[in-house]
Design an enzyme around this catalytic site. Structure first.
Site, mmCIF file in Angstrom:
data_model
loop_
_atom_site.group_PDB
_atom_site.id
_atom_site.type_symbol
_atom_site.label_atom_id
_atom_site.label_comp_id
_atom_site.label_asym_id
_atom_site.label_seq_id
_atom_site.Cartn_x
_atom_site.Cartn_y
_atom_site.Cartn_z
ATOM 1 N N ASP A 1 54.933 38.228 34.493
ATOM 2 C CA ASP A 1 53.670 38.936 34.271
ATOM 3 C C ASP A 1 53.768 39.739 32.974
ATOM 4 O OD1 ASP A 1 51.198 39.931 36.402
ATOM 5 O OD2 ASP A 1 51.524 41.086 34.581
ATOM 6 N N ASN B 1 45.979 38.403 45.334
ATOM 7 C CA ASN B 1 44.685 39.093 45.312
ATOM 8 C C ASN B 1 43.592 38.029 45.314
ATOM 9 O OD1 ASN B 1 45.955 41.625 45.077
ATOM 10 N ND2 ASN B 1 46.105 41.424 42.865
ATOM 11 N N GLN C 1 41.321 40.750 42.346
ATOM 12 C CA GLN C 1 41.693 39.609 41.490
ATOM 13 C C GLN C 1 41.030 39.738 40.120
ATOM 14 O OE1 GLN C 1 40.830 35.736 43.183
ATOM 15 N NE2 GLN C 1 41.928 34.662 41.543
ATOM 16 N N VAL D 1 42.298 37.513 37.320
ATOM 17 C CA VAL D 1 42.366 36.180 36.700
ATOM 18 C C VAL D 1 42.025 35.164 37.784
ATOM 19 C CG1 VAL D 1 43.835 34.495 35.549
ATOM 20 C CG2 VAL D 1 44.109 36.938 35.021
ATOM 21 N N HIS E 1 46.996 32.548 41.925
ATOM 22 C CA HIS E 1 48.369 32.935 41.600
ATOM 23 C C HIS E 1 48.934 33.814 42.702
ATOM 24 C CE1 HIS E 1 45.583 35.817 39.732
ATOM 25 N NE2 HIS E 1 46.489 36.758 39.987
ATOM 26 N N HIS F 1 51.726 36.690 43.147
ATOM 27 C CA HIS F 1 52.648 37.607 42.493
ATOM 28 C C HIS F 1 53.944 37.613 43.313
ATOM 29 C CE1 HIS F 1 49.528 39.953 40.117
ATOM 30 N NE2 HIS F 1 48.748 39.378 41.033
HETATM 31 P P1 5GP Z 1 45.332 39.629 39.516
HETATM 32 O O1 5GP Z 1 44.840 41.045 39.367
HETATM 33 O O2 5GP Z 1 44.291 38.614 39.100
HETATM 34 O O3 5GP Z 1 45.931 39.350 40.860
HETATM 35 O O4 5GP Z 1 46.560 39.516 38.527
HETATM 36 C C1 5GP Z 1 46.498 38.977 37.254
HETATM 37 C C2 5GP Z 1 47.829 39.261 36.600
HETATM 38 O O5 5GP Z 1 47.912 38.458 35.443
HETATM 39 C C3 5GP Z 1 47.987 40.724 36.136
HETATM 40 O O6 5GP Z 1 49.141 41.284 36.770
HETATM 41 C C4 5GP Z 1 48.145 40.617 34.624
HETATM 42 O O7 5GP Z 1 49.084 41.519 34.094
HETATM 43 C C5 5GP Z 1 48.586 39.164 34.440
HETATM 44 N N1 5GP Z 1 48.156 38.554 33.188
HETATM 45 C C6 5GP Z 1 46.912 38.572 32.668
HETATM 46 N N2 5GP Z 1 46.872 37.887 31.513
HETATM 47 C C7 5GP Z 1 48.138 37.426 31.310
HETATM 48 C C8 5GP Z 1 48.733 36.644 30.276
HETATM 49 O O8 5GP Z 1 48.101 36.223 29.303
HETATM 50 N N3 5GP Z 1 50.059 36.358 30.396
HETATM 51 C C9 5GP Z 1 50.796 36.796 31.465
HETATM 52 N N4 5GP Z 1 52.071 36.451 31.479
HETATM 53 N N5 5GP Z 1 50.263 37.525 32.445
HETATM 54 C C10 5GP Z 1 48.962 37.839 32.372
#
Ligand code: 5GP
Ligand code: ZN
Length: 111
Positions: free
Chosen positions: A30, A86, A93, A95, A99, A101
């Protein structure tokens, strides 16, 4: 999906620190880690969230769940780790490419 950041990581358009990959999924660090080890495990196929998995994705979903502990072991998380998915805006969520984590290597806060 052309405008999906995680699809772009899958096809190599956007760089990522990839720690594991196979034919169905990959795992990378991440960009804003919330734990000493913070990985994201994603399917190569674009699926927006857990809500968007269908019966046709049964094998993919099973494969990802079985692969998470293998990746965790490979990363030295023998003491345990947290797995989070998420789902939807109400689930935090950000992205919209499915996914999981994997968080570990520190002292977890209670949920
Ligand atoms: P969500 O909130 O959707 O469950 O988590 C998305 C995760 O993607 C976040 O922890 C954020 O830091 C990570 N993330 C967003 N954009 C990028 C990226 O371009 N590269 C990487 N490696 N992680 C990302
Ligand atoms: Zn995608």
């Amino acid at each position: 999906m052309s405008d999906c950041i995680f699809c772009k990581i899958c096809d190599g358009t956007i760089p990522a620190d990839i720690v594991y990959e196979d034919e169905h999924c990959l795992a990378f660090r991440d960009i804003q880690p919330k734990a000493p080890v913070h990985l994201l495990v994603i399917p190569r196929k674009h699926v927006a969230s857990l809500d968007d998995l269908s019966d046709a994705d049964r094998e993919l979903a099973g494969h990802m769940l079985l692969t998470i502990p293998r990746i965790a072991r490979q990363q030295g998380l023998e003491g345990g780790y947290r797995t989070v998915a998420n789902t939807g805006k109400g689930g935090g969520q950000e992205v919209f490419h499915l996914h999981f984590h994997i968080l570990g290597g520190g002292t977890p806060k209670p949920l």
